[in-house]
Design an enzyme around this catalytic site. Structure first.
Site, PDB file in Angstrom:
ATOM      1  NE  ARG A  63      -2.376  -1.264   3.620  1.00  0.00           N
ATOM      2  CZ  ARG A  63      -1.887  -0.465   4.535  1.00  0.00           C
ATOM      3  NH1 ARG A  63      -1.918   0.851   4.374  1.00  0.00           N
ATOM      4  NH2 ARG A  63      -1.355  -0.937   5.646  1.00  0.00           N
ATOM      5  CE1 TYR A 197       1.880  -7.574  -4.297  1.00  0.00           C
ATOM      6  CE2 TYR A 197       1.229  -6.510  -2.255  1.00  0.00           C
ATOM      7  CZ  TYR A 197       1.792  -7.582  -2.921  1.00  0.00           C
ATOM      8  OH  TYR A 197       2.264  -8.659  -2.211  1.00  0.00           O
ATOM      9  CE  LYS A 206      -6.120  -3.342   4.889  1.00  0.00           C
ATOM     10  NZ  LYS A 206      -6.381  -3.785   6.252  1.00  0.00           N
ATOM     11  CG  HIS A 226      -7.392  -2.605  10.439  1.00  0.00           C
ATOM     12  ND1 HIS A 226      -6.099  -2.189  10.649  1.00  0.00           N
ATOM     13  CD2 HIS A 226      -7.296  -3.651   9.580  1.00  0.00           C
ATOM     14  CE1 HIS A 226      -5.261  -2.936   9.951  1.00  0.00           C
ATOM     15  NE2 HIS A 226      -5.966  -3.836   9.297  1.00  0.00           N
ATOM     16  CB  SER A 248       0.574  -4.077   9.918  1.00  0.00           C
ATOM     17  OG  SER A 248       1.457  -3.026  10.102  1.00  0.00           O
ATOM     18  CB  CYS A 250       0.341  -6.882  16.231  1.00  0.00           C
ATOM     19  SG  CYS A 250       1.410  -5.457  16.502  1.00  0.00           S
ATOM     20  CG  ASP A 273      -7.687  -6.785   7.207  1.00  0.00           C
ATOM     21  OD1 ASP A 273      -6.864  -6.501   8.079  1.00  0.00           O
ATOM     22  OD2 ASP A 273      -7.787  -6.149   6.140  1.00  0.00           O
ATOM     23  NE  ARG A 365      -0.103  -8.479   2.258  1.00  0.00           N
ATOM     24  CZ  ARG A 365      -0.819  -7.860   3.188  1.00  0.00           C
ATOM     25  NH1 ARG A 365      -1.912  -8.410   3.673  1.00  0.00           N
ATOM     26  NH2 ARG A 365      -0.429  -6.702   3.653  1.00  0.00           N
TER      27      ARG A 365
HETATM   28  C1  OXD Z   1      -2.976  -4.264   6.174  1.00  0.00           C
HETATM   29  C2  OXD Z   1      -3.556  -5.374   5.425  1.00  0.00           C
HETATM   30  O1  OXD Z   1      -2.046  -3.631   5.685  1.00  0.00           O
HETATM   31  O2  OXD Z   1      -4.457  -6.028   5.942  1.00  0.00           O
HETATM   32  O3  OXD Z   1      -3.471  -3.996   7.270  1.00  0.00           O
HETATM   33  O4  OXD Z   1      -3.135  -5.596   4.280  1.00  0.00           O
HETATM   34 MN    MN Z   2      -5.282  -5.095   7.657  1.00  0.00          MN
END
Ligand code: OXD
Ligand code: MN
Length: 578
Positions: A63, A197, A206, A226, A248, A250, A273, A365
């Protein structure tokens, strides 16, 4: 605007060679998979039926927060945590970029639903894209539906930003070094340019479910968060649902699919997520997972850390930017203790064991349907959602925050959510040990002023509602030798068990100035010294005093006038005890 007018307008602007309205069928997926194979974007995986291995352009791997904008009419409505540009000025930037940007390509129209079938909480979007990889990924991550005129939908326009002149050869992963991920929260539109991506390109995730979603949720009085959603069943067969927010890195996906270490306990996964949560007529908070699949970080995922994720991705999975084994399977750092001797790395180069470079990109991913998760909870399909009894907020703190802490009330719990932070590790940019605030793990995802977002959370507590209990958790506390004290992963069941019992008032706790910590956490058969165990729950007055001061200055410097007064009162009250 009608769907028809939207599609016609974008077609005129982007000038594609052809238009394909997606139906989400298996046949369509297979045809596009073949096309992607011919273009060299991906290849089928010998070892995993129905699965594909894609490599992105090395410049398009994550991102792009610096190029992500919230273009509300007023700058103050985007707030201090978002990039902002006046919507008219932004359109003036985007229009020339999007003009003719799909030349030589097919424009795919993806009508999709976020949320369970026939749910009053489900919302609809149309993503227009010139990427077949995005279409295939969206088929997994969202529910592709039919366009119904008259229905409200969030408009999303996505282009890789690489038009093809007549006779120009395409590349396996088209993209553009100019990137814009732009949200217009008032008109509920998303314009994404230059990246193919993940969250930049799969606009349901998101962009819609969090950034536009959080703004819709604020306007309509609900929450777009989130958060993972899990169901926890005790040995006695009682079941409770928990939603949890973590920044992220964690372990969110690991917790969402946890394999309990304690006998008789069962975890089921609703989502890993995003949670959309509404109060039901009975005053309880209900959550749906708007997504249909997992877009999980591969590195670190193994049979030890997350066996349910490993089982989910045995087939029908898209892998992006992982490494390839010589016999045609995937591999990433942490998948096995010893790496294979030889691999092809995520850039397509030969890689040997012991190489200093990572074989898989750290943000590589897997994209897979949630229905393939062996512990997917069928209640995830309920139109009304699942009732949430507890909300967890987690950070990464080597000291300070205890393993688990129950907040005394809703407002103090909301402040715990707003206070989420992580210490920067060696792997991140910035001074080691420095704090990175990530309120509610929503810093990159809140589509409006975060000060207003805090107030929205506070305002949810109303007569007639039974608010979930709020807990802070921290799996990352270290001892005096710098070693993690808590084993984490499946052993986190012990913390979930304590939380479960607290919800039923079956477990005692010790009062601290900021909340309740366990008196007796079940640590049978765990090899943790008494000293380490005690230190997991220590509330250090000096450090907490410091933390309250730090939080006060962070909140007031960042959010100024929009920093809720309630938070000041709570912080002053906490401080008076330290
Ligand atoms: C993030 C994802 O970046 O879920 O939180 O991809
Ligand atoms: Mn996420």
């Amino acid at each position: 605007m009608s769907a028809k007018d939207f599609i016609t307008g974008i077609k005129e602007l982007c000038a594609p060679d052809s238009v394909h309205i997606c139906d989400g069928s298996e046949g369509e997926f297979q045809a596009l998979a073949k096309l992607l194979e011919e273009k060299g974007t991906w290849q089928p995986l010998k070892k995993r039926p129905g699965s594909f291995y894609a490599r992105s352009d090395p410049s398009d791997v994550a991102r792009v927060e610096a190029s992500t904008y919230i273009c509300s009419a007023k700058e103050s409505d985007a707030g201090p945590t978002n990039n902002w540009k006046d919507p008219i000025e932004m359109i003036a930037v985007l229009e020339p970029l999007f003009r003719n940007c799909m030349k030589g390509r097919t424009m795919y129209v993806i009508p999709y639903a976020m949320g369970p079938k026939d749910s009053p909480y489900t919302k609809f979007g149309i993503e227009i894209t010139d990427s077949a990889y995005v279409v295939c990924s969206m088929k997994i991550m969202a529910r592709i539906v039919k366009i119904e005129e008259g229905k409200d939908f969030v408009c999303g326009i996505h282009s890789v930003g690489m038009p093809l002149e007549k006779g120009q050869e395409d590349v396996p992963w088209p993209c553009n070094k100019v990137k814009y991920i732009v949200h217009f929260p008032e008109s509920r539109e998303i314009w994404s340019y230059g990246s193919g991506y993940g969250g930049n390109a799969l606009l349901g995730k998101k962009c819609f479910a969090l950034r536009i979603g959080s703004k819709i949720a604020k306007d309509e009085g609900w929450l777009a968060e989130h958060m993972l959603i899990l169901g926890l069943t005790s040995p006695e067969g009682e079941k409770k649902y928990i939603a949890a927010a973590f920044p992220s890195s964690c372990g969110k996906t690991n917790l969402a699919m946890l394999q309990p270490s304690l006998k008789g306990w069962k975890v089921e996964c609703v989502g890993d997520d995003i949670a959309w949560m509404h109060f039901g007529k009975d005053g309880r908070l209900y959550a749906v997972n708007p997504e249909n699949g997992f877009f999980g970080v591969a590195p670190g995922t193994s049979m030890d850390s997350n066996p349910n994720a490993m089982k989910s991705i045995e087939k029908n999975t898209i892998f992006t930017n992982v490494a390839l084994t010589q016999d045609g399977d995937v591999w990433w750092e942490g998948m096995t203790k010893v790496p294979p001797e030889e691999l092809t790395d995520w850039k397509g180069k030969s890689w040997k064991r012991g190489s200093a470079e990572k074989a898989a990109h750290p943000n590589s991913r897997f994209t897979v349907s949630k229905k393939q998760c062996p512990i997917y909870d069928p209640a995830g399909e309920k139109p009304e959602g699942v009732p949430i009894d507890a909300i967890l907020f987690g950070g990464r703190r080597a000291s300070l925050t205890p393993l688990v802490l129950e907040s005394f009330n809703w407002s103090e719990g909301v402040l715990l959510g707003a206070s989420i932070s992580s210490e920067i590790t060696a792997a991140s940019e910035g001074a080691q040990g420095a704090l990175r605030h990530d309120p509610f793990a929503m810093l990159p995802f809140c589509g409006y002023n975060m000060g207003d977002y805090f107030q929205h959370w506070l305002d949810l507590e109303q007569p007639g509602r039974s608010m979930p209990k709020i807990f802070a958790v921290n799996w990352f506390r270290k001892n005096s030798q710098g070693k993690y004290i808590w084993p984490g992963y499946g052993e986190n069941t012990r913390v979930l068990k304590w939380i479960f019992n607290r919800l039923e008032n079956r477990e005692d706790g010790s009062k601290t100035p900021i909340g309740i910590v366990p008196k007796n956490l079940d640590v049978t058969e765990l090899n943790i010294s008494k000293e380490d165990m005690d230190s997991l729950f220590v509330i250090d007055s000096t450090k907490y005093n410091q933390e309250c001061l730090e939080l006060k200055s962070y909140f007031s410097e960042t959010f100024g006038e929009r920093f809720p007064k309630k938070f000041v009162q709570i912080l002053l009250n906490w401080q008076s005890h330290f």
